[in-house]
Motif scaffolding. Structure first.
Motif, PDB file in Angstrom:
ATOM      1  N   ASP A   1      71.228  32.472 -55.614  1.00 12.86           N
ATOM      2  CA  ASP A   1      72.005  31.246 -56.480  1.00 12.86           C
ATOM      3  C   ASP A   1      71.108  31.049 -56.899  1.00 12.86           C
ATOM      4  N   ARG A   2      72.077  31.579 -58.435  1.00  9.38           N
ATOM      5  CA  ARG A   2      71.694  31.698 -59.624  1.00  9.38           C
ATOM      6  C   ARG A   2      71.624  29.944 -60.031  1.00  9.38           C
ATOM      7  N   SER A   3      72.131  29.056 -59.945  1.00  6.24           N
ATOM      8  CA  SER A   3      72.214  27.480 -59.901  1.00  6.24           C
ATOM      9  C   SER A   3      71.050  27.083 -59.584  1.00  6.24           C
ATOM     10  N   LEU A   4      70.460  27.491 -58.894  1.00  6.63           N
ATOM     11  CA  LEU A   4      68.815  27.345 -58.735  1.00  6.63           C
ATOM     12  C   LEU A   4      67.879  27.685 -59.157  1.00  6.63           C
ATOM     13  N   CYS A   5      68.690  28.346 -60.486  1.00  7.53           N
ATOM     14  CA  CYS A   5      67.451  29.038 -61.555  1.00  7.53           C
ATOM     15  C   CYS A   5      66.847  28.389 -61.999  1.00  7.53           C
ATOM     16  N   GLN A   6      65.911  28.372 -62.797  1.00  5.77           N
ATOM     17  CA  GLN A   6      65.085  27.287 -64.158  1.00  5.77           C
ATOM     18  C   GLN A   6      64.271  27.922 -64.654  1.00  5.77           C
ATOM     19  N   SER A   7      64.874  28.899 -65.041  1.00  9.04           N
ATOM     20  CA  SER A   7      64.115  29.091 -66.590  1.00  9.04           C
ATOM     21  C   SER A   7      63.209  29.655 -67.088  1.00  9.04           C
ATOM     22  N   CYS A   8      62.575  30.018 -65.308  1.00  6.54           N
ATOM     23  CA  CYS A   8      61.215  29.577 -65.602  1.00  6.54           C
ATOM     24  C   CYS A   8      60.383  31.144 -66.166  1.00  6.54           C
ATOM     25  N   LEU A   9      60.651  32.991 -65.930  1.00  6.79           N
ATOM     26  CA  LEU A   9      60.620  33.248 -66.144  1.00  6.79           C
ATOM     27  C   LEU A   9      59.714  34.052 -65.648  1.00  6.79           C
ATOM     28  N   THR A  10      59.132  33.634 -64.397  1.00  4.45           N
ATOM     29  CA  THR A  10      58.000  33.793 -64.021  1.00  4.45           C
ATOM     30  C   THR A  10      58.431  34.985 -62.055  1.00  4.45           C
ATOM     31  N   CYS A  11      59.575  35.411 -62.678  1.00  5.98           N
ATOM     32  CA  CYS A  11      60.055  36.883 -61.977  1.00  5.98           C
ATOM     33  C   CYS A  11      59.904  37.977 -63.429  1.00  5.98           C
ATOM     34  N   GLU A  12      60.462  37.763 -63.989  1.00  2.00           N
ATOM     35  CA  GLU A  12      60.482  38.702 -65.224  1.00  2.00           C
ATOM     36  C   GLU A  12      58.680  39.193 -65.838  1.00  2.00           C
ATOM     37  N   ILE A  13      57.486  37.950 -65.648  1.00  5.92           N
ATOM     38  CA  ILE A  13      56.597  38.284 -66.299  1.00  5.92           C
ATOM     39  C   ILE A  13      55.578  38.586 -64.985  1.00  5.92           C
ATOM     40  N   ALA A  14      55.569  38.999 -64.153  1.00  9.54           N
ATOM     41  CA  ALA A  14      56.233  39.548 -62.914  1.00  9.54           C
ATOM     42  C   ALA A  14      55.788  40.868 -62.619  1.00  9.54           C
ATOM     43  N   CYS A  15      56.889  41.388 -63.292  1.00 11.09           N
ATOM     44  CA  CYS A  15      57.676  42.093 -63.338  1.00 11.09           C
ATOM     45  C   CYS A  15      56.898  43.136 -64.521  1.00 11.09           C
ATOM     46  N   SER A  16      57.306  42.697 -65.353  1.00 12.81           N
ATOM     47  CA  SER A  16      56.760  43.492 -66.325  1.00 12.81           C
ATOM     48  C   SER A  16      55.358  43.508 -66.537  1.00 12.81           C
ATOM     49  N   GLU A  17      54.542  42.766 -65.738  1.00  8.52           N
ATOM     50  CA  GLU A  17      52.704  42.836 -65.985  1.00  8.52           C
ATOM     51  C   GLU A  17      52.562  43.959 -64.965  1.00  8.52           C
ATOM     52  N   ALA A  18      53.234  44.322 -64.394  1.00 11.00           N
ATOM     53  CA  ALA A  18      53.460  44.867 -62.489  1.00 11.00           C
ATOM     54  C   ALA A  18      53.673  46.361 -63.669  1.00 11.00           C
ATOM     55  N   PHE A  19      54.546  46.585 -64.389  1.00 12.87           N
ATOM     56  CA  PHE A  19      55.165  47.796 -64.508  1.00 12.87           C
ATOM     57  C   PHE A  19      54.293  48.918 -66.586  1.00 12.87           C
TER      58      PHE A  19
ATOM     59  N   GLY B   1      59.908  44.052 -54.893  1.00 17.17           N
ATOM     60  CA  GLY B   1      60.273  42.933 -54.127  1.00 17.17           C
ATOM     61  C   GLY B   1      58.840  42.015 -55.233  1.00 17.17           C
ATOM     62  N   ILE B   2      58.423  42.889 -56.627  1.00 17.20           N
ATOM     63  CA  ILE B   2      57.316  40.807 -56.652  1.00 17.20           C
ATOM     64  C   ILE B   2      57.996  40.478 -57.509  1.00 17.20           C
ATOM     65  N   CYS B   3      58.889  40.073 -58.284  1.00 15.60           N
ATOM     66  CA  CYS B   3      60.160  38.814 -58.705  1.00 15.60           C
ATOM     67  C   CYS B   3      60.471  38.335 -56.937  1.00 15.60           C
ATOM     68  N   VAL B   4      60.812  39.429 -56.489  1.00 13.34           N
ATOM     69  CA  VAL B   4      60.938  38.398 -54.819  1.00 13.34           C
ATOM     70  C   VAL B   4      59.832  37.300 -54.765  1.00 13.34           C
ATOM     71  N   ASP B   5      58.854  37.562 -54.180  1.00 11.18           N
ATOM     72  CA  ASP B   5      57.373  36.991 -54.370  1.00 11.18           C
ATOM     73  C   ASP B   5      56.732  36.079 -55.950  1.00 11.18           C
ATOM     74  N   ALA B   6      57.598  36.695 -56.501  1.00  8.51           N
ATOM     75  CA  ALA B   6      57.262  36.007 -57.486  1.00  8.51           C
ATOM     76  C   ALA B   6      57.925  34.543 -58.162  1.00  8.51           C
ATOM     77  N   CYS B   7      59.050  34.769 -58.060  1.00 12.47           N
ATOM     78  CA  CYS B   7      60.107  33.282 -58.055  1.00 12.47           C
ATOM     79  C   CYS B   7      60.052  32.401 -57.418  1.00 12.47           C
ATOM     80  N   PRO B   8      59.910  30.505 -57.683  1.00 15.25           N
ATOM     81  CA  PRO B   8      59.000  29.860 -57.085  1.00 15.25           C
ATOM     82  C   PRO B   8      60.070  29.371 -56.430  1.00 15.25           C
ATOM     83  N   MET B   9      61.525  29.123 -56.878  1.00 16.15           N
ATOM     84  CA  MET B   9      63.131  28.741 -56.206  1.00 16.15           C
ATOM     85  C   MET B   9      63.523  29.823 -54.862  1.00 16.15           C
ATOM     86  N   GLY B  10      62.831  30.902 -54.947  1.00 14.28           N
ATOM     87  CA  GLY B  10      63.076  31.517 -54.187  1.00 14.28           C
ATOM     88  C   GLY B  10      64.664  32.435 -54.004  1.00 14.28           C
ATOM     89  N   ILE B  11      64.669  32.305 -55.274  1.00 17.05           N
ATOM     90  CA  ILE B  11      66.332  32.919 -55.229  1.00 17.05           C
ATOM     91  C   ILE B  11      66.632  34.230 -55.386  1.00 17.05           C
TER      92      ILE B  11
END
Length: 129
Positions: free
Chosen positions: A8-26, A113-123
């Protein structure tokens, strides 16, 4: 097939936690363009969450045959075969294959799944098809 899905994209808060987690993993740090997931805005200014759906276009267009589909349907870059030509980066319809100048090989989503685990909204979730 294993792939990322945005529930559900509408629940995204643009916190970038998923982006940050992915980037830090790679790449062990975060900077713009180093994540294999992208949060941004569409032309109409609505929120967009871009994730890899494992479409395989990058594999089909790779001139070196360096991107192969594994048994779970995930396309993986073989770092030994990749020449860093950037064709995969250029052809990705979502623009989410990351390339950092200091690294010889781009990075693409491997549905870890790193971004999945990082997303605080669970989207974001991993789907097995």
């Amino acid at each position: 097939m294993k792939k990322l899905v945005v529930k559900d994209r509408s629940l995204c808060q643009s916190c970038l936690t998923c982006e940050i987690a992915c980037s830090e993993a790679f790449y062990k740090n975060y900077s713009d363009g180093t994540s294999c997931i992208k949060i941004g805005n569409k032309k109409d200014d609505s929120l967009d969450v871009k994730v890899c759906n494992q479409c395989g276009i990058c594999a089909k267009k790779c001139p070196e045959g360096a991107i192969k589909e594994n048994a779970k349907g995930v396309y993986i870059i073989n770092k030994k075969l990749c020449t860093g030509c950037m064709t995969c980066v250029d052809v990705c319809p979502k623009g989410i294959i990351a390339k950092v100048e200091e690294k010889p090989v781009p990075s693409k989503c491997i549905a870890c799944g790193i971004c999945v685990d990082a997303c605080p909204m669970g989207i974001i979730e991993i789907k097995e098809a």
